[in-house]
Design a protein around this motif. Structure first.
Motif, short mmCIF file in Angstrom:
data_model
loop_
_atom_site.label_atom_id
_atom_site.label_comp_id
_atom_site.label_asym_id
_atom_site.label_seq_id
_atom_site.Cartn_x
_atom_site.Cartn_y
_atom_site.Cartn_z
N LEU A 323 0.89 -1.01 -0.09
CA LEU A 323 0.50 -0.41 -0.24
C LEU A 323 0.94 0.85 -0.13
O LEU A 323 1.82 1.15 0.76
CB LEU A 323 -0.30 0.03 1.16
CG LEU A 323 -1.44 -1.17 1.09
CD1 LEU A 323 -2.79 -0.87 2.72
CD2 LEU A 323 -2.01 -1.88 0.29
N GLY A 324 1.07 2.12 -1.23
CA GLY A 324 1.85 3.12 -1.07
C GLY A 324 2.78 2.67 -2.03
O GLY A 324 4.26 1.94 -2.19
N ALA A 325 2.54 3.55 -3.51
CA ALA A 325 3.41 3.38 -3.86
C ALA A 325 3.90 3.95 -4.77
O ALA A 325 5.06 4.97 -5.23
CB ALA A 325 2.74 3.23 -5.81
N GLY A 326 5.07 5.08 -4.09
CA GLY A 326 5.98 5.77 -3.49
C GLY A 326 7.54 5.72 -3.13
O GLY A 326 7.64 4.08 -3.58
N MET A 327 8.34 6.35 -2.71
CA MET A 327 9.73 5.82 -2.50
C MET A 327 9.96 3.99 -2.03
O MET A 327 10.38 3.73 -2.61
CB MET A 327 10.46 7.17 -1.28
CG MET A 327 11.47 6.57 -2.24
SD MET A 327 12.78 8.02 -1.15
CE MET A 327 13.59 7.25 0.68
N MET A 328 8.75 3.94 -0.61
CA MET A 328 9.16 2.64 0.07
C MET A 328 8.75 1.46 -0.77
O MET A 328 9.45 0.85 -0.93
CB MET A 328 9.05 3.54 0.95
CG MET A 328 10.05 3.98 2.26
SD MET A 328 11.70 3.49 1.97
CE MET A 328 12.17 2.15 2.74
N LYS A 346 -0.43 -0.92 -4.81
CA LYS A 346 -1.81 -0.07 -4.52
C LYS A 346 -1.45 1.51 -3.93
O LYS A 346 -0.90 1.55 -3.26
CB LYS A 346 -2.88 -0.38 -3.15
CG LYS A 346 -4.18 0.18 -3.79
CD LYS A 346 -5.17 0.50 -2.84
CE LYS A 346 -6.08 1.36 -1.97
NZ LYS A 346 -5.55 2.39 -2.06
N GLU A 406 3.71 8.84 5.86
CA GLU A 406 3.43 8.42 8.25
C GLU A 406 2.18 9.37 9.05
O GLU A 406 2.99 10.44 9.73
CB GLU A 406 4.77 9.09 9.02
CG GLU A 406 5.63 8.90 9.95
CD GLU A 406 5.60 6.99 10.02
OE1 GLU A 406 5.43 6.36 9.53
OE2 GLU A 406 6.41 6.74 11.33
N LYS A 413 -6.44 3.46 7.97
CA LYS A 413 -7.94 3.55 7.49
C LYS A 413 -7.73 2.54 6.20
O LYS A 413 -8.12 1.97 5.95
CB LYS A 413 -7.76 5.13 6.43
CG LYS A 413 -9.15 4.72 5.75
CD LYS A 413 -8.84 6.59 5.22
CE LYS A 413 -9.05 5.94 3.33
NZ LYS A 413 -8.85 6.53 2.43
N VAL A 414 -5.55 2.40 6.14
CA VAL A 414 -5.55 1.79 4.86
C VAL A 414 -5.26 0.45 5.46
O VAL A 414 -5.77 -0.51 5.20
CB VAL A 414 -4.60 1.57 4.45
CG1 VAL A 414 -4.91 3.05 3.55
CG2 VAL A 414 -3.11 2.13 4.95
N THR A 432 6.05 1.79 8.77
CA THR A 432 6.56 2.70 9.80
C THR A 432 7.61 3.24 10.23
O THR A 432 8.17 1.61 10.66
CB THR A 432 6.23 3.16 10.82
OG1 THR A 432 5.77 3.78 11.44
CG2 THR A 432 5.12 1.45 11.69
N SER A 433 8.32 4.44 9.95
CA SER A 433 9.95 4.01 10.39
C SER A 433 9.84 4.60 12.26
O SER A 433 10.98 4.29 12.76
CB SER A 433 11.12 4.81 9.43
OG SER A 433 9.80 6.37 9.21
N HIS A 454 10.35 -2.89 9.08
CA HIS A 454 10.49 -1.74 8.92
C HIS A 454 11.33 -1.59 7.44
O HIS A 454 12.63 -2.20 7.80
CB HIS A 454 11.56 -1.03 9.92
CG HIS A 454 11.29 0.04 10.00
ND1 HIS A 454 13.08 0.35 10.91
CD2 HIS A 454 12.16 1.21 9.24
CE1 HIS A 454 13.54 1.74 10.77
NE2 HIS A 454 12.94 1.72 9.70
N PHE A 455 12.09 -1.08 6.32
CA PHE A 455 12.86 -0.79 5.33
C PHE A 455 14.13 -0.06 5.36
O PHE A 455 13.65 1.02 6.13
CB PHE A 455 12.30 -1.71 4.09
CG PHE A 455 11.40 -2.50 3.38
CD1 PHE A 455 10.11 -3.46 4.34
CD2 PHE A 455 12.60 -4.00 2.88
CE1 PHE A 455 9.45 -4.28 3.66
CE2 PHE A 455 11.15 -4.86 2.70
CZ PHE A 455 10.49 -5.46 3.08
N SER A 457 15.72 2.64 3.17
CA SER A 457 16.34 3.64 2.38
C SER A 457 17.47 3.67 1.55
O SER A 457 18.64 4.38 2.33
CB SER A 457 15.35 5.11 1.72
OG SER A 457 15.68 5.26 1.14
#
Ligand code: NAI
Length: 712
Positions: A323-328, A346, A406, A413-414, A432-433, A454-455, A457
């Protein structure tokens, strides 16, 4: 023919007089150099030397790999230089007998030949490797603070030249077969095992009286010896260039350069004995002990599941939701697709989700253009990623990882949206970091199946994933997360829940110390340089600019809100507010932070810093370095004391893989072991008196120092 399956070495003589010597150590998955192997091998060498029917020999193995190096248990246990010398000299004498046997000996590398295994291949008259991508050859000793002690630092430069051998030795680089062939580390490749052995035999028959080039009168180094003008030029700059990279933190690089330099001035046998001395120096160094304990023992233990809950069957993720196709999110989708996992990616709109998928396509384009991936893989990998704006597509996912902004309420919600459609027995993870997992899991209908993953970057490069156990996370959910991290070929550490978990918390202590030093009037350039000299990859002010000063500021403000009166100030709050809000210098993304950035990628210190943080009396270099390392080490011990981290391997590996904590020390806890528990406590007390109570040694350390204990 003599074959004894109880023995580590089998020999078999064919009718053409070719003796095949096969390494196959009983009860081990790989062959390693130890007394068992040496005993059998010495007998085989005697057969080459004294049996007139033997016309030549082939060395190979019955295991997946050829020989993966020395028995590290034995090397690690060495305390005295003379023991190391004896080990190296014994191995060298054996290898010298092969090359002086007067008969051709070929290394038929059916699998990886690393370290001592490749040194053995170097002592053969010819090397053929199986052309499979899993096969690696090379001398990776330097990665553990060691150097090849079986003549590797002498044979390789004599075979491929000093200029080509030096970087391979210093970086401990291993090469795949095609690269090994083009770099002349092997002479020929074979497509399968039969071809390997028949090519080896053919070479023996065609070269009945093979000799090593360095045993032929008039031998010259390819490209010249150490006195040759071109090589002398290299020697004029190599030490300073290497030192600029290592800051003198890795004594073995000096040992390796000395071996190769001196070896390039003297005859082969003298060179071999010089190498044994440097080997003894490296083996007995504290750096090697630190690196072997962490990068060998502890890392292997983690990758074998040391921190995985016991008694739960192994799982594999069949379909991943992100969920969330941003940087992470885009990075997580890429690393999962890379190992063949279908991914549903997504985001709020189809366009944003598509952009996340494009990230994988772009990486693949780059890889293909550099020859690191095939055109087929370029199509296959992104095809595994389904971008979508519809949560219903998460149906059937057995793991969903959220990497949205964050923001607690958005994350809640997600979570609910995904849980409504995903596999009901699946695991939901948050990337989440900073937000505690137990709190986030309150939004979940199945908090026992809720964990933190927690991945770091950039996701495709960083080797670690921190798994966070919330109060309600079940052992099965942790085990599933653990198996997934191994499935995507990363190293998992498992930590308990708490503000900043382990890695973000220690990272905060590092950047806070950098900020405090700046506020106290230490020169910003000295602060960043002291960190580099201490072994950190990036100075604290530079790293703050890179992650953006607004990131820690947002976290701090969230913590202040969450904790109210219980919030403990770290001392740099006002500085961050001033930089971000008053001076509008949030960091690199706006080209202005502690440094000014230009369009060409250059940077220089922002001159305004001198006005806002005027210089005061400068403290010693040692105090600077100690403050930057001790702050992280002491914060880690507090996390250990509080049960956030629960074992030494997770703590050491986490500190290096996530934060780049000075690797020569083997991680934050090994740093204390090597410093000496009592000396560490004494130095921490000194720093506390001089610079503040954050350096006060935690009770756990005082107790351990009194009991003469170390972190094991
Ligand atoms: P980002 O801003 O690059 O990406 C967030 C994405 O989430 C955006 O594409 C946004 O459109 C999407 N999004 C928002 N609402 C959504 C919804 N309802 N459904 C699906 N997608 C939605 O952020 P980034 O940097 O990737 O961070 C994501 C998470 O990872 C945050 O929790 C962050 O703290 C954490 N994290 C970030 C690290 C970093 O270095 N950036 C490192 C480790 C964790």
């Amino acid at each position: 023919m003599t074959t004894n399956n109880e023995q580590a070495v089998h020999t078999s003589l064919d009718q053409d007089g070719i003796l095949t010597i096969t390494f196959d150590m009983p009860g081990r998955s790989a062959n390693v150099l130890n007394d068992d192997l040496s005993d059998g091998f010495t007998a085989a060498i005697a057969e080459i030397e004294s049996n007139n029917e033997v016309k030549g020999a082939i060395l190979t193995s019955a295991k997946k790999d050829f020989l993966v190096g020395a028995d590290l248990d034995k090397v690690f246990a060495i305390e005295k230089p003379e023991e190391a010398m004896a080990l190296a000299d014994g191995f060298k004498a054996m290898l010298r007998r092969i090359e002086l046997s007067g008969k051709p000996v070929v290394a038929a590398l059916n699998g990886s030949a690393l370290g001592g295994g490749y040194e053995l291949a170097l002592a053969c008259h010819y090397r053929i490797a199986l052309s499979e991508p899993r096969v690696q050859v090379g001398l990776p000793e330097a990665k553990l603070g060691l150097l090849p002690g079986g003549g590797g630092t002498q044979r390789l430069p004599r075979m491929i030249g000093i200029q080509k051998a030096l970087p391979l030795l210093l970086e401990g680089k291993s090469l795949r077969p095609d690269k090994a062939l083009s770099s002349k580390l092997v002479d020929e490749l074979a497509d399968n095992k039969d071809e390997l052995l028949s090519k080896a035999k053919a070479w023996c028959l065609a070269n009945p009286s093979a000799k090593q080039p360095w045993d032929v009168k008039g031998f010259r180094f390819p490209g010249g010896d150490s006195k040759h003008p071109a090589v002398a030029q290299l020697w004029a700059i190599a030490p300073s260039m290497t030192n600029a990279k290592t800051q003198d933190n890795f004594p073995v690089v000096v040992d390796i350069m000395s071996c190769v330099f001196e070896g390039g001035l003297v005859d082969f046998d003298t060179a071999l004995s010089a190498e044994s001395r440097y080997f003894a120096h490296a083996v007995t160094s504290q750096t090697a002990k630190n690196m072997i304990s962490t990068f060998w023992y502890q890392l292997n233990a983690l990758n074998k599941g040391a921190s995985r809950p016991e008694g739960i069957p192994q799982t594999t993720v069949k379909k991943l939701g992100v969920l969330g196709a941003g940087m992470m999110g885009a990075g997580i989708a890429y690393v999962a697709a890379k190992v063949g996992i279908p991914v549903v990616l997504k985001d709020v709109s189809q366009e944003s989700a598509d952009k996340g998928k494009d990230y994988s396509a772009k990486i693949m384009d780059k890889k293909v253009s550099r020859g690191h991936a095939t055109a087929a893989k370029k199509e296959e990998l992104p095809a595994l990623i389904t971008p979508t704006a519809d949560a219903a597509d998460l149906a059937g996912c057995d793991l969903v990882i959220e990497a949205v902004f964050e923001d607690r309420s958005l994350k809640a919600k997600v979570t609910q949206e995904a849980e409504a459609v995903m596999d009901q027995a699946g695991v939901f993870a948050s990337n989440t970091s900073t937000l505690p997992i137990t709190g986030l899991s309150k939004a979940s209908a199945r908090p026992d199946n809720f964990v933190g993953l927690h991945f770091f970057s950039p996701v495709d490069k960083m080797p670690l994933v921190e798994i966070i156990r919330g109060e309600k996370s079940s052992p099965a959910a942790i085990a599933k997360a653990f198996d997934f991290v191994l499935q995507i070929k990363k190293t998992p550490i498992v930590v308990n829940d708490g503000r900043g978990f382990f890695t973000s918390r220690v990272f905060t202590s590092y950047i806070a110390e950098g900020g405090l030093l700046l506020q106290e009037g230490q020169h910003p350039r000295r602060i960043d340089m002291a960190a580099i000299k201490a072994g950190m990859p990036v100075g604290p002010l530079t790293v703050l600019d890179e992650v953006s000063l607004s990131t820690p500021l947002t976290i701090i403000e969230q913590n202040q809100k969450d904790l109210g009166d219980a919030y403990e100030a770290i001392g740099v709050e006002d500085m961050l507010v001033k930089m971000v809000r008053e001076l509008d210098r949030a960091g690199k993304k706006d080209q202005k932070g502690f440094y000014d950035y230009d369009a060409q990628g250059g940077k220089k210190l922002w001159p305004g810093l001198a006005e806002h943080f005027p210089l005061a009396e400068q403290i010693s270099e040692q105090d600077l370095e100690d403050r930057l390392l001790f702050s992280q080490v002491i914060e880690s011990v507090k996390a250990f004391e509080e049960g956030i981290v629960t074992n030494v391997a997770d703590t050491n590996i986490g500190s290096i893989f996530a934060l780049g904590f000075a690797p020569q020390h083997g991680g934050v806890l090994q740093f204390i072991n090597a410093y000496g528990m009592k000396s560490f406590v004494a130095r921490a007390e000194e720093l506390a008196t001089q610079y503040g109570k954050r350096f006060t040694p935690p009770a756990l350390l005082i107790k351990m120092a009194d009991a003469n204990e170390t972190f094991v």
